[in-house]
Design a protein around this motif. Structure first.
Motif, PDB file in Angstrom:
ATOM      1  N   TYR A 171       0.806  -1.208   0.000  1.00 17.80           N
ATOM      2  CA  TYR A 171       0.000   0.000   0.000  1.00 17.80           C
ATOM      3  C   TYR A 171       0.851   1.275   0.000  1.00 17.80           C
ATOM      4  N   THR A 172       2.143   1.163  -0.241  1.00 16.50           N
ATOM      5  CA  THR A 172       2.988   2.351  -0.204  1.00 16.50           C
ATOM      6  C   THR A 172       2.551   3.340  -1.280  1.00 16.50           C
ATOM      7  N   LEU A 173       2.564   4.625  -0.934  1.00 13.97           N
ATOM      8  CA  LEU A 173       2.156   5.647  -1.880  1.00 13.97           C
ATOM      9  C   LEU A 173       3.093   5.676  -3.078  1.00 13.97           C
ATOM     10  N   PRO A 174       2.611   5.960  -4.288  1.00 17.14           N
ATOM     11  CA  PRO A 174       3.479   5.995  -5.470  1.00 17.14           C
ATOM     12  C   PRO A 174       4.432   7.172  -5.407  1.00 17.14           C
ATOM     13  N   VAL A 175       5.720   6.874  -5.356  1.00 12.62           N
ATOM     14  CA  VAL A 175       6.764   7.893  -5.285  1.00 12.62           C
ATOM     15  C   VAL A 175       7.852   7.518  -6.262  1.00 12.62           C
ATOM     16  N   ASN A 176       8.847   8.406  -6.359  1.00 14.43           N
ATOM     17  CA  ASN A 176      10.020   8.126  -7.181  1.00 14.43           C
ATOM     18  C   ASN A 176      10.969   7.256  -6.375  1.00 14.43           C
ATOM     19  N   PRO A 177      11.095   5.972  -6.685  1.00 13.98           N
ATOM     20  CA  PRO A 177      11.937   5.111  -5.854  1.00 13.98           C
ATOM     21  C   PRO A 177      13.418   5.357  -6.015  1.00 13.98           C
ATOM     22  N   GLY A 178      13.835   6.214  -6.929  1.00 11.19           N
ATOM     23  CA  GLY A 178      15.261   6.456  -7.122  1.00 11.19           C
ATOM     24  C   GLY A 178      15.821   7.521  -6.221  1.00 11.19           C
ATOM     25  N   PHE A 179      14.987   8.182  -5.386  1.00  9.76           N
ATOM     26  CA  PHE A 179      15.467   9.264  -4.548  1.00  9.76           C
ATOM     27  C   PHE A 179      14.990   9.049  -3.112  1.00  9.76           C
ATOM     28  N   GLY A 180      15.677   8.235  -2.373  1.00  9.24           N
ATOM     29  CA  GLY A 180      15.468   8.118  -0.932  1.00  9.24           C
ATOM     30  C   GLY A 180      14.187   7.404  -0.568  1.00  9.24           C
ATOM     31  N   GLN A 181      13.705   7.717   0.654  1.00  8.92           N
ATOM     32  CA  GLN A 181      12.547   7.061   1.231  1.00  8.92           C
ATOM     33  C   GLN A 181      11.258   7.663   0.679  1.00  8.92           C
ATOM     34  N   PRO A 182      10.130   6.938   0.817  1.00  9.99           N
ATOM     35  CA  PRO A 182       8.864   7.485   0.344  1.00  9.99           C
ATOM     36  C   PRO A 182       8.517   8.770   1.070  1.00  9.99           C
ATOM     37  N   ILE A 183       7.946   9.723   0.329  1.00  7.91           N
ATOM     38  CA  ILE A 183       7.551  11.005   0.879  1.00  7.91           C
ATOM     39  C   ILE A 183       6.040  11.107   0.830  1.00  7.91           C
ATOM     40  N   PRO A 184       5.447  11.964   1.673  1.00 10.42           N
ATOM     41  CA  PRO A 184       3.981  12.051   1.676  1.00 10.42           C
ATOM     42  C   PRO A 184       3.414  12.509   0.349  1.00 10.42           C
ATOM     43  N   GLN A 185       4.070  13.465  -0.336  1.00  8.92           N
ATOM     44  CA  GLN A 185       3.553  13.987  -1.588  1.00  8.92           C
ATOM     45  C   GLN A 185       4.364  13.401  -2.745  1.00  8.92           C
ATOM     46  N   PRO A 186       3.799  12.532  -3.547  1.00  9.50           N
ATOM     47  CA  PRO A 186       4.547  11.979  -4.674  1.00  9.50           C
ATOM     48  C   PRO A 186       4.659  12.984  -5.803  1.00  9.50           C
ATOM     49  N   ILE A 187       5.542  12.646  -6.728  1.00  5.18           N
ATOM     50  CA  ILE A 187       5.757  13.506  -7.890  1.00  5.18           C
ATOM     51  C   ILE A 187       4.600  13.303  -8.859  1.00  5.18           C
ATOM     52  N   GLN A 188       3.946  14.387  -9.254  1.00  2.00           N
ATOM     53  CA  GLN A 188       2.829  14.335 -10.179  1.00  2.00           C
ATOM     54  C   GLN A 188       3.227  15.033 -11.476  1.00  2.00           C
ATOM     55  N   ARG A 189       2.860  14.453 -12.600  1.00  2.00           N
ATOM     56  CA  ARG A 189       3.133  15.039 -13.903  1.00  2.00           C
ATOM     57  C   ARG A 189       1.864  14.947 -14.740  1.00  2.00           C
ATOM     58  N   ALA A 190       1.557  15.969 -15.474  1.00  2.00           N
ATOM     59  CA  ALA A 190       0.346  15.993 -16.269  1.00  2.00           C
ATOM     60  C   ALA A 190       0.445  14.999 -17.425  1.00  2.00           C
ATOM     61  N   HIS A 191      -0.622  14.209 -17.623  1.00  2.00           N
ATOM     62  CA  HIS A 191      -0.759  13.241 -18.719  1.00  2.00           C
ATOM     63  C   HIS A 191       0.327  12.179 -18.678  1.00  2.00           C
ATOM     64  N   ARG A 192       0.868  11.889 -17.502  1.00  2.00           N
ATOM     65  CA  ARG A 192       1.901  10.861 -17.393  1.00  2.00           C
ATOM     66  C   ARG A 192       1.653  10.048 -16.124  1.00  2.00           C
ATOM     67  N   PRO A 193       2.208   8.833 -16.063  1.00  2.00           N
ATOM     68  CA  PRO A 193       2.030   8.031 -14.849  1.00  2.00           C
ATOM     69  C   PRO A 193       2.604   8.727 -13.633  1.00  2.00           C
TER      70      PRO A 193
END
Length: 602
Positions: A369-391
């Motif tokens: 259930y881990t939130l979707p984050v960028n796994p290449g930069f450290g530990q999971p953060i509360p706010q994941p990276i969001q990009r328009a029209h992309r995963p």
């Protein structure tokens, strides 16, 4: 008076063993009852048993009922029941692939069920007289369920082989039943008390401990088991073809929502195989997760269970999985997902004796259930990276080195595309360790601008087997590729222009460009923009060598076109091992002097 040994067989037991036989059947009727199928009529019991319709094929994930039939020469029903209490039955089921003519060795097999029954549960008992010898036989029929699990071996036309064996336990008339639990017999003489020295200890409060020496003395192991089992004659085995009916797999997707949610979308795919020629009813599909909510998203009218399916059908069920408590996700995001599927195969659903085997599949998988984050930069953060029209999840691995965002064709134009795709970093081997010797020979005639010429490359594979190690594997032949790398300037990239040095330390006006104030900047920028002409062009774009066995040699040619007069050369010739993806650059190459036709005429 001589006391008979425990291992001796009485006359009644010997007669029972000699005149008993065990057989087993799998009736085709799903709701089979021996009381109704083996009713006393005009036919003998053995003929009624042979008239029962049996299964012709079985299915994986099925719990099949095997009925065991024991026949014994016994006129007394009570004595026959006493013998049944002493019978042990062991049954085994294994999956066997047929022997393939193109493979050596025995056919592959795997045991999927093995069990032993010490007590026969409520057998059906019937008696019958034999017409041949006018002897009265007793029959006992009881059921034993066996689950046909899927083996780990690869299936290639498999069969299930079922075998059962029965044995008669020996009975010791001198010892009552129930004394085989390890305790000493009552009123038996005890040995020396090993704890007699502690009888006067005041800390025990008058308690006198006792421990007989017979309880701790060394006892030699018995050569014969206490309850020796005598084998009863039985059917050797029988084999039936077995096929899978359903294949299932589950996939997960994460919804791209804002704000992000730890919820998951589970896609359960159910495939029906082509190994059955009847209908199958999908009775139940269930998903369960600990401390989570499972929402069924299959609200269409045609997706309500039960569903009638045939071979080659493919169904996809969609569920939404969400944790009940969001604060527990940060502590433990992993959960176990339990999937249950039940299918009823309608082999013969109509008629007085329907055949509808039921299949049950159940397995457990892990979800996160881990939130979707960028796994290449450290530990999971509360706010994941969001990009328009992309995963919402970037495809950057957290356990690999940071890769350059520049295309390999731009940053390393001399590298092979297949080599870049196979390895994240170049694998370069030292020249002495590469095991290849190369000799380059230039042309003997003069080389003129605008004309072709060739280099002769003599290649020797120096790899050889270690003579001291006879058990070492044989070195395979090598396949090589030669790539010519042209010479380029070292300062190809555009450098940052230097700071202006005009004014000898005076304060610089930010509104005026440096190129106007300092001519050195203009000169440096113009010099860096110069592009050198190409000296040599390799016409042999892809030269392959091999397979080259150890201590073997080969000769190939590299053809070039000279475009510039003077002394020209290459940067290197890259040798790539196509088997191991290793490469080495050869930089000690012949120097080519290119002349012009005008010089020859003068």
């Amino acid at each position: 008076m001589a006391i008979p040994s425990k291992d001796e067989v009485s006359d009644s037991d010997r007669a029972f063993l000699e005149n008993s036989h065990l057989t087993y059947i799998i009736p085709a009727a799903t709701q089979f009852t021996p009381e109704k199928a083996l009713q006393r009529g005009e036919l003998p019991f053995q003929d009624q048993l042979s008239a029962i319709e049996q299964r012709e094929q079985l299915f994986f994930d099925e719990t099949v009922d095997i009925y065991l039939v024991l026949r014994a020469l016994c006129s007394d029903t009570e004595a026959f029941r006493a013998y049944l209490r002493r019978i042990i039955v062991s049954i085994e089921a294994q999956i066997v692939n047929p022997h393939a003519p193109d493979r050596e060795g025995p056919p592959t097999s795997e045991i999927i069920f093995s069990g032993t029954v010490d007590e026969i549960p409520d057998p059906f008992i019937a008696t019958d007289e034999s017409a041949e010898d006018e002897e009265q036989y007793a029959y006992a029929v009881w059921k034993l369920p066996v689950f046909l699990a899927r083996p780990r071996i690869r299936l290639q036309g498999p069969h299930v082989v079922i075998s059962a064996e029965a044995g008669l336990r020996s009975f010791d008339a001198r010892q009552p039943r129930g004394l085989s639990d390890g305790y000493m017999q009552s009123c038996a003489p005890s040995g020396m008390n090993l704890l007699e020295a502690f009888a006067s200890d005041p800390m025990l409060g008058g308690v006198k401990p006792e421990l007989s020496a017979l309880r701790v003395s060394r006892v030699a192991p018995a050569t014969q088991p206490r309850d020796a089992v005598r084998r009863i004659k039985s059917l050797r085995n029988f084999r039936l073809p077995i096929y899978p009916v359903v294949h299932a797999r589950v996939r997960f997707a994460r919804p791209n929502a804002s704000p992000p949610s730890p919820a998951l979308i589970a896609l359960l795919e159910v495939d029906f195989t082509p190994f059955f020629d009847c209908e199958a009813s999908l009775e139940k599909v269930g998903l369960a997760v600990t401390d989570s909510t499972v929402d069924d998203l299959n609200i269409e009218e045609g997706m309500k269970l039960p569903l009638r399916c045939v071979a080659h059908d493919h169904l996809t069920f969609i569920y939404r999985l969400a944790p009940q408590h969001l604060d527990a996700v940060s502590k433990s995001p992993n959960r176990d997902l339990v999937i249950n599927i039940e299918v009823k195969v309608l082999v013969n659903p109509e008629g007085p004796k329907p055949c509808t085997p039921r299949l049950a599949m159940s397995w457990t998988t892990n979800i996160d259930y881990t939130l979707p984050v960028n796994p290449g930069f450290g530990q999971p953060i509360p706010q994941p990276i969001q990009r328009a029209h992309r995963p919402s999840q970037l495809s950057i691995g957290g356990n690999v080195d940071v890769q350059s965002l520049i295309s390999p064709s731009v940053s390393r134009p001399d590298a092979l595309p297949s080599l870049e795709a196979a390895t994240a970093r170049p694998i370069e081997t030292a020249l002495p360790d590469f095991g290849i010797t190369m000799t380059f020979t230039g042309p003997s005639e003069p080389v003129y601008a605008g004309e072709e010429f060739a280099w002769s490359v003599f290649v020797v594979n120096r790899s050889k087997q270690d003579p001291s190690n006879a058990a070492a594997p044989t070195i395979p032949p090598r396949k090589l590729a030669l790539i010519a790398i042209p010479k380029r300037r070292r300062n190809e990239l555009r450098v940052i222009r230097p700071l202006s040095t005009s004014g000898h330390g005076a304060k610089r006006d930010p509104t005026i460009a440096d190129a106007v104030l300092d001519e050195n900047v203009v000169h440096a920028m113009q010099r860096n923009s110069i592009v050198d002409n190409t000296e040599l062009v390799c016409l042999s774009a892809d030269v392959r060598i091999g397979p080259l066995a150890p201590n073997a040699c080969s000769v190939v040619e590299l053809r070039f076109l000279a475009l510039q007069e003077g002394i020209v050369s290459l940067e290197a010739v890259r040798v790539v091992d196509l088997g191991s993806s290793e490469h080495v650059d050869i930089r000690e190459l012949p120097t080519v002097i290119v002349k012009s036709r005008e010089e020859l005429s003068t």
